[in-house]
Design a protein around this motif. Structure first.
Motif, PDB file in Angstrom:
ATOM      1  N   PRO A  99      -0.896  -5.513  -5.605  1.00  0.00           N
ATOM      2  CA  PRO A  99       0.371  -6.102  -6.043  1.00  0.00           C
ATOM      3  C   PRO A  99       0.212  -7.580  -6.388  1.00  0.00           C
ATOM      4  O   PRO A  99      -0.364  -8.354  -5.616  1.00  0.00           O
ATOM      5  CB  PRO A  99       1.287  -5.904  -4.845  1.00  0.00           C
ATOM      6  N   GLY A 100       0.699  -7.958  -7.549  1.00  0.00           N
ATOM      7  CA  GLY A 100       0.655  -9.346  -7.958  1.00  0.00           C
ATOM      8  C   GLY A 100      -0.685  -9.832  -8.459  1.00  0.00           C
ATOM      9  O   GLY A 100      -0.844 -11.023  -8.759  1.00  0.00           O
ATOM     10  N   LYS A 101      -1.656  -8.933  -8.551  1.00  0.00           N
ATOM     11  CA  LYS A 101      -2.992  -9.329  -8.995  1.00  0.00           C
ATOM     12  C   LYS A 101      -3.386  -8.567 -10.249  1.00  0.00           C
ATOM     13  O   LYS A 101      -2.834  -7.519 -10.570  1.00  0.00           O
ATOM     14  CB  LYS A 101      -4.019  -9.081  -7.887  1.00  0.00           C
ATOM     15  N   GLU A 102      -4.375  -9.099 -10.942  1.00  0.00           N
ATOM     16  CA  GLU A 102      -4.882  -8.432 -12.130  1.00  0.00           C
ATOM     17  C   GLU A 102      -5.760  -7.245 -11.738  1.00  0.00           C
ATOM     18  O   GLU A 102      -6.337  -7.218 -10.648  1.00  0.00           O
ATOM     19  CB  GLU A 102      -5.688  -9.415 -12.983  1.00  0.00           C
ATOM     20  N   ARG A 103      -5.867  -6.302 -12.667  1.00  0.00           N
ATOM     21  CA  ARG A 103      -6.758  -5.175 -12.439  1.00  0.00           C
ATOM     22  C   ARG A 103      -8.198  -5.665 -12.471  1.00  0.00           C
ATOM     23  O   ARG A 103      -8.575  -6.455 -13.345  1.00  0.00           O
ATOM     24  CB  ARG A 103      -6.523  -4.114 -13.516  1.00  0.00           C
ATOM     25  N   GLU A 105      -8.127  -5.918   2.568  1.00  0.00           N
ATOM     26  CA  GLU A 105      -8.151  -6.450   1.200  1.00  0.00           C
ATOM     27  C   GLU A 105      -8.582  -5.413   0.164  1.00  0.00           C
ATOM     28  O   GLU A 105      -8.538  -5.685  -1.038  1.00  0.00           O
ATOM     29  CB  GLU A 105      -9.047  -7.686   1.100  1.00  0.00           C
ATOM     30  N   ASP A 106      -8.995  -4.234   0.607  1.00  0.00           N
ATOM     31  CA  ASP A 106      -9.283  -3.142  -0.319  1.00  0.00           C
ATOM     32  C   ASP A 106      -8.009  -2.389  -0.727  1.00  0.00           C
ATOM     33  O   ASP A 106      -8.057  -1.511  -1.597  1.00  0.00           O
ATOM     34  CB  ASP A 106     -10.258  -2.140   0.315  1.00  0.00           C
ATOM     35  N   THR A 107      -6.888  -2.731  -0.100  1.00  0.00           N
ATOM     36  CA  THR A 107      -5.621  -2.076  -0.426  1.00  0.00           C
ATOM     37  C   THR A 107      -5.248  -2.334  -1.875  1.00  0.00           C
ATOM     38  O   THR A 107      -5.179  -3.485  -2.319  1.00  0.00           O
ATOM     39  CB  THR A 107      -4.516  -2.580   0.502  1.00  0.00           C
ATOM     40  N   ALA A 108      -5.019  -1.244  -2.620  1.00  0.00           N
ATOM     41  CA  ALA A 108      -4.697  -1.352  -4.041  1.00  0.00           C
ATOM     42  C   ALA A 108      -4.473   0.050  -4.595  1.00  0.00           C
ATOM     43  O   ALA A 108      -4.754   1.049  -3.926  1.00  0.00           O
ATOM     44  CB  ALA A 108      -5.841  -2.022  -4.808  1.00  0.00           C
ATOM     45  N   GLY A 130      -3.904   6.705 -11.428  1.00  0.00           N
ATOM     46  CA  GLY A 130      -4.116   5.915 -10.231  1.00  0.00           C
ATOM     47  C   GLY A 130      -3.811   6.652  -8.944  1.00  0.00           C
ATOM     48  O   GLY A 130      -3.029   7.598  -8.914  1.00  0.00           O
ATOM     49  N   THR A 131      -4.456   6.200  -7.871  1.00  0.00           N
ATOM     50  CA  THR A 131      -4.196   6.733  -6.535  1.00  0.00           C
ATOM     51  C   THR A 131      -4.150   5.557  -5.556  1.00  0.00           C
ATOM     52  O   THR A 131      -4.972   4.642  -5.625  1.00  0.00           O
ATOM     53  CB  THR A 131      -5.273   7.767  -6.124  1.00  0.00           C
ATOM     54  N   GLN A 132      -3.163   5.588  -4.667  1.00  0.00           N
ATOM     55  CA  GLN A 132      -2.950   4.463  -3.756  1.00  0.00           C
ATOM     56  C   GLN A 132      -3.910   4.541  -2.573  1.00  0.00           C
ATOM     57  O   GLN A 132      -4.039   5.586  -1.932  1.00  0.00           O
ATOM     58  CB  GLN A 132      -1.505   4.472  -3.244  1.00  0.00           C
TER      59      GLN A 132
END
Length: 126
Positions: free
Chosen positions: A41-45, A89-92, A119-121
């Motif tokens: 969230p809030g970050k670039e791919r 921090e791997d959450t994405a 995508g998969t959470q």
């Protein structure tokens, strides 16, 4: 119709493991390099890992080296991402992507890829 479908995401505690799968249909995936990308969230791919069409070459982001392993089974048209020692921090949301590249190395750059999954959470939390 070319399609990529990710699966295997979920909630895991720090230090845990997950294996993501990217199933390809509508094309012969062994002509394509496959990449895994993630977006928090809030970050670039950002690029996580990629594998060449033959599977003979792989590439990893520095942040995941030694913890994630990419592999492919061309007979099953599937690419895997084994994720160990997971950190918060791997959450994405993790996406797989494909680009036609019969020879050569894969590149971890979003703009290089033409086809994307939904995508998969992945959530790493205690």
């Amino acid at each position: 119709q070319l399609q990529l479908v990710e699966s295997g995401g979920g909630l895991v505690q720090p230090g845990g493991s997950l294996r993501l799968s990217c199933a390809a249909s509508g094309f012969t995936s062994d002509y394509y390099a496959i990449g895994w990308f993630r977006q928090a969230p809030g970050k670039e791919r950002e690029g996580v890992s990629c594998i060449s069409s033959s599977g003979g070459s792989t590439n990893y982001a520095d942040s995941v080296k030694g913890r994630l392993t990419i592999s492919r089974d061309n007979a099953k048209n599937t690419v895997y991402l084994q994720m160990n020692s997971l950190k918060p921090e791997d959450t994405a949301v993790y996406y797989c992507a494909a680009v036609y590249r019969l020879f050569g190395l894969c590149i971890l750059r979003v703009g290089d890829y033409d086809y994307w999954g939904q995508g998969t959470q992945v959530t790493v939390s205690s």
